[in-house]
Design a protein around this motif. Structure first.
Motif, PDB file in Angstrom:
ATOM      1  N   ILE A  45      52.253  39.757  36.046  1.00 41.18           N
ATOM      2  CA  ILE A  45      51.584  38.625  35.400  1.00 41.18           C
ATOM      3  C   ILE A  45      52.534  37.886  34.466  1.00 41.18           C
ATOM      4  N   ILE A  46      53.573  38.555  34.028  1.00 40.39           N
ATOM      5  CA  ILE A  46      54.530  37.899  33.137  1.00 40.39           C
ATOM      6  C   ILE A  46      55.218  36.740  33.841  1.00 40.39           C
ATOM      7  N   LEU A 214      43.206  33.658  41.705  1.00 43.98           N
ATOM      8  CA  LEU A 214      44.272  34.513  41.179  1.00 43.98           C
ATOM      9  C   LEU A 214      45.288  34.896  42.253  1.00 43.98           C
ATOM     10  N   GLU A 215      44.919  34.742  43.535  1.00 39.14           N
ATOM     11  CA  GLU A 215      45.877  35.013  44.601  1.00 39.14           C
ATOM     12  C   GLU A 215      47.104  34.105  44.486  1.00 39.14           C
ATOM     13  N   LYS A 216      46.910  32.911  43.979  1.00 39.06           N
ATOM     14  CA  LYS A 216      48.029  31.970  43.877  1.00 39.06           C
ATOM     15  C   LYS A 216      49.021  32.398  42.796  1.00 39.06           C
ATOM     16  N   PHE A 217      48.596  33.233  41.877  1.00 39.16           N
ATOM     17  CA  PHE A 217      49.499  33.783  40.863  1.00 39.16           C
ATOM     18  C   PHE A 217      50.022  35.161  41.289  1.00 39.16           C
ATOM     19  N   GLY A 327      39.012  33.869  27.299  1.00 41.17           N
ATOM     20  CA  GLY A 327      38.279  35.090  27.605  1.00 41.17           C
ATOM     21  C   GLY A 327      38.130  35.307  29.102  1.00 41.17           C
ATOM     22  N   ALA A 328      37.816  34.217  29.828  1.00 43.49           N
ATOM     23  CA  ALA A 328      37.667  34.332  31.277  1.00 43.49           C
ATOM     24  C   ALA A 328      38.983  34.755  31.931  1.00 43.49           C
ATOM     25  N   LEU A 329      40.096  34.151  31.497  1.00 38.47           N
ATOM     26  CA  LEU A 329      41.399  34.520  32.051  1.00 38.47           C
ATOM     27  C   LEU A 329      41.714  35.986  31.786  1.00 38.47           C
ATOM     28  N   LEU A 330      41.472  36.435  30.565  1.00 35.44           N
ATOM     29  CA  LEU A 330      41.747  37.829  30.229  1.00 35.44           C
ATOM     30  C   LEU A 330      40.912  38.782  31.070  1.00 35.44           C
ATOM     31  N   ILE A 331      39.632  38.472  31.224  1.00 37.18           N
ATOM     32  CA  ILE A 331      38.734  39.353  31.985  1.00 37.18           C
ATOM     33  C   ILE A 331      39.149  39.410  33.453  1.00 37.18           C
ATOM     34  N   PHE A 332      39.385  38.242  34.047  1.00 42.43           N
ATOM     35  CA  PHE A 332      39.668  38.213  35.479  1.00 42.43           C
ATOM     36  C   PHE A 332      41.062  38.749  35.793  1.00 42.43           C
ATOM     37  N   TRP A 337      44.379  42.666  38.463  1.00 45.54           N
ATOM     38  CA  TRP A 337      45.558  43.540  38.488  1.00 45.54           C
ATOM     39  C   TRP A 337      45.145  45.007  38.327  1.00 45.54           C
ATOM     40  N   GLY A 338      44.125  45.261  37.493  1.00 46.29           N
ATOM     41  CA  GLY A 338      43.693  46.638  37.283  1.00 46.29           C
ATOM     42  C   GLY A 338      43.030  47.247  38.502  1.00 46.29           C
TER      43      GLY A 338
END
Length: 486
Positions: A45-46, A214-217, A327-332, A337-338
């Motif tokens: 994610i970095i 998130l697949e694009k990242f 918040g949405a970004l952190l949760i998703f 990744w988890g």
């Protein structure tokens, strides 16, 4: 050795069901273009957090949301919502009828396609699944039978979990859980339940969009072949700028569907434009697969409801825009990744590492229907494979033999086709194996070559020849001519 279950019957049954639904072959996530290698580790994610274009997209969207919220608080915002209400009022008055017709029509369409679960992506050899889809469509006619249709949809979604990767079945949340929940709420006699029926559709689409974005990242390499084949999709932007900004747009517009009325309706209109413009380049199958999502987006755009039932104070507050998006970004991101680490472990290679080891096109598991197979093996035709040797250091004799096999096959089929008494038909029947021979040669090049220009030429040949083969098949079918099996 059979597993031993606990004596608790309920828990034992749950474990038995979980075992029965374990994925049979979950190494590939089949989408419109090819089966992706999903057990590869997502990019760190970095990498996304260090991408200036990611932050550019975030800043632009935040500015748009904040400006829209400021306008929404004024008389101009009220006028804008009133104008939208007037424009969509005929649909609003029959919105439940529209949703029910679209759900029923969608299941009739995938019944007609045949061999799929809830979308053309999710294929199944079970013929009875198609007939269940027809029953689901029939059950939507009456409110009394709508709960049974909802149960059927959930059953199909759970069946898809058995055959496909559960991690990526979350992409289809809106097609499964959300639509089923709508049917249950719509059929309810309790007003306090029914009032949430459109909201549950909105949340289902929003979650599905944010998840799939998130697949694009995590796997930007998945989109490289698609961008190479259809460069107009990027609107002239460089690939490494377009993909992260497209991911930001998809995530934030999904997030916008959960916001205040003006923000969510503008987000819905923007998404509708994107989905409609995708129909032409990707064709009717894309339209069928996205039809229900597009219908729900239309519902969101036409929804006159201005009440916010959950977390209304933070959603209305101006500070709620950056807080909610963060918040949405952190949760998703944490969940994506988890959960991937939980499903596949942490010792797998990233797509960048796989591509470095196997070559430019190693983004997908091999599929004879798509040109994006891995480098280690190329299949000439069903059941006929190249010698199973490593892509690096291939034996020259093995490569020459593969080329010879493809040319002999091409020549035999061409000559057979050219014998047809109708000259026009003979031309087409001869050209189909001619084109297929070019595709086979290009696949051998992708499996064994290394020169970047030749690899790009091979990709181009495959894409162009497949399109022309489809056109020739359609020409023959329109004249009732059966194409011989290859």
């Amino acid at each position: 050795m059979l597993p031993s279950f606990p004596r608790n019957p309920g828990l034992g049954a749950a474990l038995a069901l979980t075992g029965a639904l374990a994925p049979v072959a979950a190494s590939a996530h089949v989408k419109w273009f090819a089966p992706y290698i999903v057990d590869a580790a997502p990019a760190p994610i970095i990498r996304t957090l260090n991408d200036p274009w990611f932050w550019t997209g975030i800043i632009l969207v935040l500015a748009f949301f904040i400006v829209t919220r400021l306008v929404e608080r004024t008389v101009f915002g009220e006028r804008a919502l009133d104008a939208m209400d007037r424009a969509t009022n005929p649909l609003w008055l029959r919105l439940d009828d529209f949703v029910r017709i679209m759900i029923a029509g969608f299941f009739v369409a995938i019944f007609s396609v045949g061999g799929v679960y809830l979308t053309p992506d999710l294929k199944t050899p079970a013929e009875w699944v198609s007939w269940l889809q027809l029953l689901i469509a029939a059950g939507i006619v009456s409110r009394k039978t709508m709960p049974f249709s909802a149960a059927g949809i959930i059953f199909l979604w759970v069946l898809a979990l058995r055959d496909y990767d559960p991690f990526h079945l979350l992409d289809y949340l809106a097609l499964g859980v959300a639509v089923a929940a709508y049917l249950v709420l719509e059929s309810s006699d309790r007003p306090d339940w029914r009032k949430h029926r459109f909201e549950v559709l909105r949340w289902g689409v929003a979650i599905a969009l944010m998840w799939s974005s998130l697949e694009k990242f995590a796997y930007p390499e998945w989109f490289y072949p698609l961008v190479d084949e259809k460069p107009f999709l990027t609107f002239g932007l460089p690939r490494d700028i377009f993909i992260p900004m497209a991911g930001v747009a998809e995530f934030t517009m999904g997030f916008g569907l959960l916001a205040t009325p003006l923000v969510r309706r503008l987000s819905a209109l923007a998404l509708l434009v994107i989905f409609i413009t995708a129909v032409y380049p990707f064709g009717r199958v894309d339209l069928i697969g996205h039809a229900l999502i597009m219908a729900i987006i239309i519902v969101i755009a036409a929804d006159h409801t201005r009440e916010l039932n959950f977390w209304s104070w933070i959603r209305r507050a101006l500070i709620g825009v950056p807080i909610g998006l963060t918040g949405a970004l952190l949760i998703f991101v944490t969940a994506y990744w988890g959960l991937h680490a939980a499903f596949y472990g942490t010792d797998t290679q990233t797509m960048a590492e796989i591509r470095a080891a196997q070559g430019e096109m190693a983004t997908h598991s091999y599929s004879t229907e798509h040109p994006h197979g891995p480098q280690a093996l190329a299949t000439l035709r069903d059941g006929e494979e190249l010698p199973q040797v490593e892509a690096v250091g291939l034996d020259d004799t093995a490569v020459a033999s593969a080329y010879a096999q493809s040319m002999v096959k091409m020549h035999d089929e061409m000559m057979a086709g050219l014998q047809h008494e109708d000259r026009d038909v003979a031309f087409v029947l001869g050209m189909i194996p001619h084109h297929q021979g070019a595709i086979d040669m290009a696949r051998i090049q992708l499996a064994t070559g290394s020169d970047p220009e030749n690899m790009e030429l091979a990709r181009h040949i495959i894409a162009e020849q497949l399109q022309e083969i489809d056109a020739m098949h359609a020409w023959l079918e329109a004249r009732g001519i059966q194409v011989p099996d290859s």
